[in-house]
Scaffold this motif. Structure first.
Motif, PDB file in Angstrom:
ATOM      1  N   ALA A  92       0.833  -1.208   0.000  1.00  0.00           N
ATOM      2  CA  ALA A  92       0.000   0.000   0.000  1.00  0.00           C
ATOM      3  C   ALA A  92       0.870   1.262   0.000  1.00  0.00           C
ATOM      4  N   ALA A  93       1.938   1.258   0.782  1.00  0.00           N
ATOM      5  CA  ALA A  93       2.829   2.421   0.824  1.00  0.00           C
ATOM      6  C   ALA A  93       3.529   2.630  -0.517  1.00  0.00           C
ATOM      7  N   CYS A  94       3.990   1.544  -1.125  1.00  0.00           N
ATOM      8  CA  CYS A  94       4.642   1.657  -2.434  1.00  0.00           C
ATOM      9  C   CYS A  94       3.665   2.130  -3.503  1.00  0.00           C
ATOM     10  N   LEU A  95       2.431   1.671  -3.447  1.00  0.00           N
ATOM     11  CA  LEU A  95       1.428   2.119  -4.415  1.00  0.00           C
ATOM     12  C   LEU A  95       1.131   3.609  -4.262  1.00  0.00           C
ATOM     13  N   ILE A  96       1.029   4.072  -3.024  1.00  0.00           N
ATOM     14  CA  ILE A  96       0.762   5.489  -2.790  1.00  0.00           C
ATOM     15  C   ILE A  96       1.943   6.341  -3.252  1.00  0.00           C
ATOM     16  N   VAL A  97       3.151   5.934  -2.905  1.00  0.00           N
ATOM     17  CA  VAL A  97       4.341   6.682  -3.314  1.00  0.00           C
ATOM     18  C   VAL A  97       4.478   6.670  -4.835  1.00  0.00           C
ATOM     19  N   GLY A  98       4.286   5.510  -5.460  1.00  0.00           N
ATOM     20  CA  GLY A  98       4.397   5.411  -6.913  1.00  0.00           C
ATOM     21  C   GLY A  98       3.354   6.239  -7.633  1.00  0.00           C
ATOM     22  N   ALA A  99       2.122   6.213  -7.134  1.00  0.00           N
ATOM     23  CA  ALA A  99       1.060   7.007  -7.753  1.00  0.00           C
ATOM     24  C   ALA A  99       1.331   8.495  -7.585  1.00  0.00           C
ATOM     25  N   ALA A 100       1.820   8.898  -6.422  1.00  0.00           N
ATOM     26  CA  ALA A 100       2.110  10.318  -6.182  1.00  0.00           C
ATOM     27  C   ALA A 100       3.237  10.805  -7.095  1.00  0.00           C
ATOM     28  N   PHE A 101       4.309  10.031  -7.192  1.00  0.00           N
ATOM     29  CA  PHE A 101       5.414  10.434  -8.058  1.00  0.00           C
ATOM     30  C   PHE A 101       4.999  10.457  -9.527  1.00  0.00           C
ATOM     31  N   SER A 102       4.217   9.490  -9.954  1.00  0.00           N
ATOM     32  CA  SER A 102       3.750   9.478 -11.342  1.00  0.00           C
ATOM     33  C   SER A 102       2.841  10.669 -11.627  1.00  0.00           C
ATOM     34  N   LEU A 103       1.991  11.018 -10.683  1.00  0.00           N
ATOM     35  CA  LEU A 103       1.123  12.179 -10.852  1.00  0.00           C
ATOM     36  C   LEU A 103       1.938  13.469 -10.916  1.00  0.00           C
ATOM     37  N   ILE A 104       2.922  13.610 -10.042  1.00  0.00           N
ATOM     38  CA  ILE A 104       3.774  14.794 -10.051  1.00  0.00           C
ATOM     39  C   ILE A 104       4.558  14.882 -11.365  1.00  0.00           C
ATOM     40  N   GLY A 105       5.043  13.746 -11.865  1.00  0.00           N
ATOM     41  CA  GLY A 105       5.747  13.739 -13.148  1.00  0.00           C
ATOM     42  C   GLY A 105       4.851  14.137 -14.305  1.00  0.00           C
ATOM     43  N   SER A 106       3.607  13.691 -14.281  1.00  0.00           N
ATOM     44  CA  SER A 106       2.662  14.056 -15.340  1.00  0.00           C
ATOM     45  C   SER A 106       2.316  15.539 -15.290  1.00  0.00           C
ATOM     46  N   ILE A 107       2.124  16.060 -14.099  1.00  0.00           N
ATOM     47  CA  ILE A 107       1.833  17.496 -13.967  1.00  0.00           C
ATOM     48  C   ILE A 107       3.039  18.320 -14.419  1.00  0.00           C
ATOM     49  N   GLY A 108       4.238  17.887 -14.057  1.00  0.00           N
ATOM     50  CA  GLY A 108       5.440  18.594 -14.488  1.00  0.00           C
ATOM     51  C   GLY A 108       5.615  18.566 -15.992  1.00  0.00           C
ATOM     52  N   LEU A 109       5.256  17.470 -16.619  1.00  0.00           N
ATOM     53  CA  LEU A 109       5.337  17.370 -18.073  1.00  0.00           C
ATOM     54  C   LEU A 109       4.399  18.364 -18.746  1.00  0.00           C
ATOM     55  N   LEU A 110       3.264  18.615 -18.141  1.00  0.00           N
ATOM     56  CA  LEU A 110       2.299  19.555 -18.713  1.00  0.00           C
ATOM     57  C   LEU A 110       2.617  21.009 -18.376  1.00  0.00           C
ATOM     58  N   LYS A 111       3.170  21.270 -17.198  1.00  0.00           N
ATOM     59  CA  LYS A 111       3.324  22.641 -16.718  1.00  0.00           C
ATOM     60  C   LYS A 111       4.625  23.320 -17.131  1.00  0.00           C
ATOM     61  N   PHE A 112       5.710  22.562 -17.324  1.00  0.00           N
ATOM     62  CA  PHE A 112       6.972  23.218 -17.656  1.00  0.00           C
ATOM     63  C   PHE A 112       6.912  23.821 -19.046  1.00  0.00           C
ATOM     64  N   ASN A 113       7.685  24.891 -19.261  1.00  0.00           N
ATOM     65  CA  ASN A 113       7.575  25.667 -20.489  1.00  0.00           C
ATOM     66  C   ASN A 113       8.358  25.094 -21.659  1.00  0.00           C
ATOM     67  N   ASP A 114       9.669  24.958 -21.513  1.00  0.00           N
ATOM     68  CA  ASP A 114      10.460  24.516 -22.656  1.00  0.00           C
ATOM     69  C   ASP A 114      10.802  23.041 -22.558  1.00  0.00           C
ATOM     70  N   SER A 115      11.362  22.516 -23.633  1.00  0.00           N
ATOM     71  CA  SER A 115      11.563  21.068 -23.726  1.00  0.00           C
ATOM     72  C   SER A 115      12.635  20.551 -22.783  1.00  0.00           C
ATOM     73  N   MET A 116      13.651  21.346 -22.481  1.00  0.00           N
ATOM     74  CA  MET A 116      14.703  20.853 -21.593  1.00  0.00           C
ATOM     75  C   MET A 116      14.223  20.727 -20.150  1.00  0.00           C
ATOM     76  N   THR A 117      13.429  21.663 -19.666  1.00  0.00           N
ATOM     77  CA  THR A 117      12.899  21.522 -18.314  1.00  0.00           C
ATOM     78  C   THR A 117      11.779  20.495 -18.283  1.00  0.00           C
ATOM     79  N   ARG A 118      11.054  20.368 -19.371  1.00  0.00           N
ATOM     80  CA  ARG A 118       9.985  19.372 -19.451  1.00  0.00           C
ATOM     81  C   ARG A 118      10.553  17.950 -19.451  1.00  0.00           C
ATOM     82  N   LEU A 119      11.800  17.827 -19.851  1.00  0.00           N
ATOM     83  CA  LEU A 119      12.452  16.521 -19.912  1.00  0.00           C
ATOM     84  C   LEU A 119      12.682  15.929 -18.527  1.00  0.00           C
ATOM     85  N   HIS A 120      12.846  16.761 -17.505  1.00  0.00           N
ATOM     86  CA  HIS A 120      13.153  16.268 -16.166  1.00  0.00           C
ATOM     87  C   HIS A 120      11.981  15.544 -15.518  1.00  0.00           C
ATOM     88  N   ALA A 121      10.779  15.987 -15.785  1.00  0.00           N
ATOM     89  CA  ALA A 121       9.623  15.404 -15.089  1.00  0.00           C
ATOM     90  C   ALA A 121       9.435  13.920 -15.381  1.00  0.00           C
TER      91      ALA A 121
END
Length: 134
Positions: free
Chosen positions: A12-41
């Motif tokens: 359960a802890a791994c699922l919560i952590v994995g889902a949170a990190f995946s969600l943060i990565g998806s939001i970062g992919l959408l929110k960052f402006n240029d391609s180099m910063t978008r690459l980090h998410a």
């Protein structure tokens, strides 16, 4: 508490952590402006998220008595290929000049650039002609 309950909490802890990190990565992919910063998410945060989800699957498979080879191979493949693909995408952006270029080197003009000194060019040309004769 027996090991099954501890494993359930760990999954359960791994699922919560994995889902949170995946969600943060998806939001970062959408929110960052240029391609180099978008690459980090997706490469940094997404890899940790998928790794945590695969770890949850490995713990669950181990507790029910099945093998975890498939999940381990997927995790190894992911952790090897994600940095390589990120490096290639960054190189493409740098060569296309789609991003801010790094500052020029201060003291050495050939460090981290494609400039080759004349002495090295002459040396490579003479080495190339001697290899053709052999």
């Amino acid at each position: 508490m027996n090991w099954d309950i501890i494993a359930t909490y760990a999954v359960a802890a791994c699922l919560i952590v994995g889902a949170a990190f995946s969600l943060i990565g998806s939001i970062g992919l959408l929110k960052f402006n240029d391609s180099m910063t978008r690459l980090h998410a997706p490469t940094k945060v997404g890899t940790v998220g998928i790794g945590a989800l695969l770890l949850a699957a490995m713990i669950h498979s181990y507790t029910i008595g099945e093998g975890v080879l498939h999940e381990a191979l997927i995790m190894a493949f992911l952790f090897v290929t994600a940095p390589i693909s990120a490096n290639f995408m960054a190189k493409v952006n740098i060569h296309r000049r789609d991003c801010d270029m790094p500052p020029p080197p201060t003291k050495d003009e050939i460090w981290s650039t494609l400039d080759v000194p004349e002495a090295d060019r002459e040396l490579s040309e003479t080495a190339g002609t001697s290899e053709q004769k052999v």
